[in-house]
Design a protein around this motif. Structure first.
Motif, PDB file in Angstrom:
ATOM      1  N   PRO A 124      -7.564   5.002  -7.066  1.00 55.61           N
ATOM      2  CA  PRO A 124      -7.024   6.311  -6.677  1.00 55.61           C
ATOM      3  C   PRO A 124      -7.342   6.604  -5.210  1.00 55.61           C
ATOM      4  O   PRO A 124      -8.063   7.554  -4.883  1.00 55.61           O
ATOM      5  CB  PRO A 124      -7.754   7.266  -7.622  1.00 55.61           C
ATOM      6  N   ALA A 125      -6.834   5.759  -4.312  1.00 53.28           N
ATOM      7  CA  ALA A 125      -7.166   5.847  -2.890  1.00 53.28           C
ATOM      8  C   ALA A 125      -6.061   6.525  -2.085  1.00 53.28           C
ATOM      9  O   ALA A 125      -5.957   6.316  -0.879  1.00 53.28           O
ATOM     10  CB  ALA A 125      -7.435   4.448  -2.343  1.00 53.28           C
TER      11      ALA A 125
ATOM     12  N   GLY B 188       0.775  -1.237   0.000  1.00 54.82           N
ATOM     13  CA  GLY B 188       0.000   0.000   0.000  1.00 54.82           C
ATOM     14  C   GLY B 188       0.800   1.277   0.000  1.00 54.82           C
ATOM     15  O   GLY B 188       0.222   2.361  -0.177  1.00 54.82           O
ATOM     16  N   VAL B 189       2.123   1.222   0.218  1.00 55.42           N
ATOM     17  CA  VAL B 189       2.932   2.443   0.292  1.00 55.42           C
ATOM     18  C   VAL B 189       3.958   2.540  -0.830  1.00 55.42           C
ATOM     19  O   VAL B 189       4.715   3.504  -0.897  1.00 55.42           O
ATOM     20  CB  VAL B 189       3.647   2.546   1.656  1.00 55.42           C
ATOM     21  N   LEU B 190       4.000   1.552  -1.705  1.00 52.87           N
ATOM     22  CA  LEU B 190       4.996   1.529  -2.768  1.00 52.87           C
ATOM     23  C   LEU B 190       4.859   2.773  -3.641  1.00 52.87           C
ATOM     24  O   LEU B 190       3.787   3.083  -4.152  1.00 52.87           O
ATOM     25  CB  LEU B 190       4.803   0.276  -3.621  1.00 52.87           C
ATOM     26  N   GLY B 191       5.957   3.510  -3.787  1.00 50.78           N
ATOM     27  CA  GLY B 191       5.930   4.748  -4.557  1.00 50.78           C
ATOM     28  C   GLY B 191       5.537   5.962  -3.751  1.00 50.78           C
ATOM     29  O   GLY B 191       5.623   7.089  -4.249  1.00 50.78           O
TER      30      GLY B 191
ATOM     31  N   ALA C 152      -2.695   2.551  -1.172  1.00 52.27           N
ATOM     32  CA  ALA C 152      -2.886   2.139  -2.561  1.00 52.27           C
ATOM     33  C   ALA C 152      -3.614   0.801  -2.611  1.00 52.27           C
ATOM     34  O   ALA C 152      -3.001  -0.253  -2.501  1.00 52.27           O
ATOM     35  CB  ALA C 152      -1.535   2.048  -3.277  1.00 52.27           C
ATOM     36  N   PHE C 153      -4.922   0.857  -2.778  1.00 52.01           N
ATOM     37  CA  PHE C 153      -5.769  -0.332  -2.770  1.00 52.01           C
ATOM     38  C   PHE C 153      -5.990  -0.875  -4.177  1.00 52.01           C
ATOM     39  O   PHE C 153      -5.991  -0.134  -5.164  1.00 52.01           O
ATOM     40  CB  PHE C 153      -7.145   0.006  -2.194  1.00 52.01           C
ATOM     41  N   ASP C 154      -6.230  -2.165  -4.243  1.00 51.44           N
ATOM     42  CA  ASP C 154      -6.779  -2.794  -5.445  1.00 51.44           C
ATOM     43  C   ASP C 154      -8.240  -3.101  -5.150  1.00 51.44           C
ATOM     44  O   ASP C 154      -8.547  -3.751  -4.144  1.00 51.44           O
ATOM     45  CB  ASP C 154      -6.039  -4.097  -5.764  1.00 51.44           C
ATOM     46  N   GLY C 155      -9.147  -2.644  -6.028  1.00 48.43           N
ATOM     47  CA  GLY C 155     -10.554  -2.871  -5.745  1.00 48.43           C
ATOM     48  C   GLY C 155     -11.457  -2.335  -6.826  1.00 48.43           C
ATOM     49  O   GLY C 155     -11.059  -2.210  -7.995  1.00 48.43           O
ATOM     50  N   MET C 156     -12.679  -1.976  -6.437  1.00 54.77           N
ATOM     51  CA  MET C 156     -13.666  -1.518  -7.416  1.00 54.77           C
ATOM     52  C   MET C 156     -14.659  -0.580  -6.760  1.00 54.77           C
ATOM     53  O   MET C 156     -14.813  -0.563  -5.523  1.00 54.77           O
ATOM     54  CB  MET C 156     -14.393  -2.711  -8.037  1.00 54.77           C
TER      55      MET C 156
ATOM     56  N   ASP D 149       1.379   2.809  -9.586  1.00 58.92           N
ATOM     57  CA  ASP D 149       0.671   3.293  -8.411  1.00 58.92           C
ATOM     58  C   ASP D 149      -0.838   3.172  -8.610  1.00 58.92           C
ATOM     59  O   ASP D 149      -1.565   2.801  -7.692  1.00 58.92           O
ATOM     60  CB  ASP D 149       1.054   4.748  -8.145  1.00 58.92           C
ATOM     61  N   ARG D 150      -1.302   3.485  -9.809  1.00 60.66           N
ATOM     62  CA  ARG D 150      -2.723   3.370 -10.136  1.00 60.66           C
ATOM     63  C   ARG D 150      -2.873   2.789 -11.536  1.00 60.66           C
ATOM     64  O   ARG D 150      -2.091   3.117 -12.427  1.00 60.66           O
ATOM     65  CB  ARG D 150      -3.433   4.723 -10.091  1.00 60.66           C
TER      66      ARG D 150
END
Length: 562
Positions: free
Chosen positions: A251-252, A215-218, A280-284, A229-230
């Motif tokens: 874009p969280a 979640g913090v990469l970049g 930085a989430f993966d989702g919908m 990142d996105r």
């Protein structure tokens, strides 16, 4: 007769001239029609070329930031749990007879290995209490007989006089088809002269600055690798209704109201309030934006994200569950002078440690699920034009966190649970409620000078999910205590070329942290009041991380947005 002939000739000529003129006019009209058709064909060809041109379907932007920080802090005296356990293990191996007569050094070594394995394998209160029942008396007896085994650490003042970083982001927006777009952001963030995060995370003062994880990469300095990142696709105007669906790496991060200090435009309807989530989430997302006269700019959305996938499950191993997040956002007003938001999030099956490598605790990974957390938020930001010579921007945001721990504890964290317990001191689960406030303003002068100030406070049990915030010490909105931050931005008076939002500016700021409790930005273990640490330590209490009482960061940046 001659007069009659002249009259006949005149009549014939009079009739012939219109016929010729009419023929010429018809020929001219045919030529005009042909030219018109050729022009239409040419326009079509030009249109098709324009439709295929990059500028028609692809937008490119981004930013570059050079940053310098000067970091100074002050810790409080405490007993280091990991250091103490290491001293204890080394003492047992060096003095095997402490385990009983006739015990060899090898026997003692194996006993220590067994003890360490049993502690790490303990994933609930029952197992933790069984461990303490088996080993607690021995540990307590050895500590009482050898007080010097306690890894007591006196107060000191950590500092890094100058740390330089480079940060770069590349934004791409592609219009794939009608109503379908793809957004991508690539990012790099690194320390001068380094390709790892040691300069930032090497001392592990705070949980969100222990190592680099998904979640913090970049967003926390690590390496010069350009990371994704996105990357998400959005389908809008579904069935000709004001409904959209979006899926991908969301874009969280960097949501409202952090755009003021970042000198960015307001986040769109994909943004998330930064007080609750900066990760930085993966989702919908499924969103709805009806046209309501009384609520200009109204929209609402339901968001889902996955923070950790537990992988394959077997009957005899891997009892971990996936860590998911569900959120509902209602933005009743979103206009240029006013934006208001309401937010609810729930994190399910929160893990103890994220996947990290080469940290102060070694390589870590989720080992157990500790429980769930609810977050509630309400906030507003506004702009008042022509307040004196300039414009006044201000915001107020509030958050509430409620933890729901299970009986699970983390053996990796020496029996600490979700905001419960301390090392080798497990605690029965109980819900903990914390709160936070975040306020700030920025005054924009005609000279392109922007003067800002921000303040935030977090209570004893406040926990947020914002480790990707761009703060060097720790994410300031997760602080259990006070943070004060004045800053000044000076934009260069230069004409934008790449886009209407292009700009270049300098920023100078100062952050002062005043911590009231331990464990800021950490959901594992119960907070301890900083002023009570002396008594806590005297009674045998230990901590996994060095407690920081105050911290300062003087920073300056040169930034270019294009």
């Amino acid at each position: 007769m001659r007069k009659a002939n002249k009259l006949l000739l005149s009549t014939v000529l009079a009739l012939a001239i219109p016929a010729g003129a009419m023929a010429a006019e018809a020929d001219l009209q045919a030529k005009i029609d042909k030219l018109s058709q050729q022009m239409e064909d040419l326009k079509g060809q030009v249109q098709r070329v324009e439709d295929k041109s990059l500028g028609k379907w692809l937008q490119v932007g981004g930013s570059y930031q050079f940053r310098m920080d000067s970091l100074h802090g002050k810790t409080e005296a405490y007993t280091d749990a990991m250091g103490t356990f290491t001293n204890l293990a080394n003492y047992i191996v060096a003095n095997p007879t402490t385990l009983g007569p006739g015990v060899t050094g090898f026997d003692a070594y194996m006993a220590v290995q067994q003890m360490q394995s049993a502690m790490i394998a303990s994933k609930n209160l029952t197992a933790a209490r069984a461990f303490m029942g088996a080993y607690g008396p021995m540990i307590q007896g050895l500590m009482m007989a050898n007080p010097n085994l306690a890894a007591y650490t006196a107060s000191y003042k950590p500092q890094n006089e100058t740390i330089y970083t480079n940060k770069f982001a590349l934004d791409l927006k592609a219009k794939a088809t009608k109503d379908v777009t793809v957004n991508v952001k690539l990012g790099m963030y690194k320390v001068f002269g380094s390709q790892d995060d040691t300069a930032i995370n090497g001392n592990a003062y705070f949980a969100d600055r222990t190592g680099i994880f998904d979640g913090v990469l970049g967003h926390v300095p690590s390496s010069s690798y350009l990371n994704v990142d996105r990357a998400y696709a959005t389908w809008s105007n579904i069935m000709d209704e004001p409904v959209w669906f979006s899926v991908g790496r969301r874009p969280a991060t960097d949501g409202a109201p952090t755009n003021l200090k970042s000198n960015n435009e307001r986040p769109g309807n994909g943004g998330t309030p930064a007080l609750l989530v900066n990760y930085a989430f993966d989702g919908m997302t499924l969103g709805y934006a009806p046209d309501i006269d009384m609520l200009p700019g109204f929209y609402a959305k339901v968001c889902y994200g996955r923070g950790f996938d537990s992988g394959y499950h077997q009957a005899t191993s891997n009892s971990l569950k996936d860590t998911d997040m569900l959120g509902v956002a209602v933005i009743p007003v979103d206009t240029d002078p006013l934006r208001v938001w309401f937010q609810w999030n729930r994190g399910f099956n929160i893990f103890d440690f994220p996947v990290m490598k080469n940290t102060a605790f070694g390589n870590t990974a989720p080992s157990t699920n500790l429980g769930s957390i609810d977050w509630y938020g309400i906030g507003a930001m506004s702009t008042l034009k022509k307040v004196g010579p300039g414009d006044l921007n201000f915001f107020l945001d509030g958050g509430l966190s409620v933890t729901h721990p299970t009986t699970a504890v983390s053996g990796q964290a020496m029996f600490q649970g979700l905001l419960t317990g301390s090392p080798l001191n497990p605690e029965a689960p109980s819900d903990k409620t914390g709160y936070a406030v975040f306020a700030g303003l920025r005054y924009d002068l005609p000279s392109k000078t922007k003067l800002g100030f921000e303040y935030n406070y977090g209570s004893k049990n406040w926990i947020t999910f914002s480790p990707a915030a761009d703060d060097m010490w720790t994410s300031k909105v997760g602080t259990r205590g006070h943070v004060f931050e004045p800053y000044i931005i000076q934009e260069l008076n230069l004409k934008p070329i790449s886009s209407v939002f292009a700009k270049a500016f300098f920023k100078l700021g100062y952050q002062y942290y005043d911590f009231e409790y331990t464990g800021s930005n950490n959901w594992v273990g119960a907070p301890v009041k900083i002023s009570d640490l002396a008594a806590f330590t005297a009674n045998g209490g230990m901590l996994l991380q060095t407690p920081v009482k105050t911290a300062h960061d003087i920073y300056g940046t040169f930034e270019v947005h294009f």
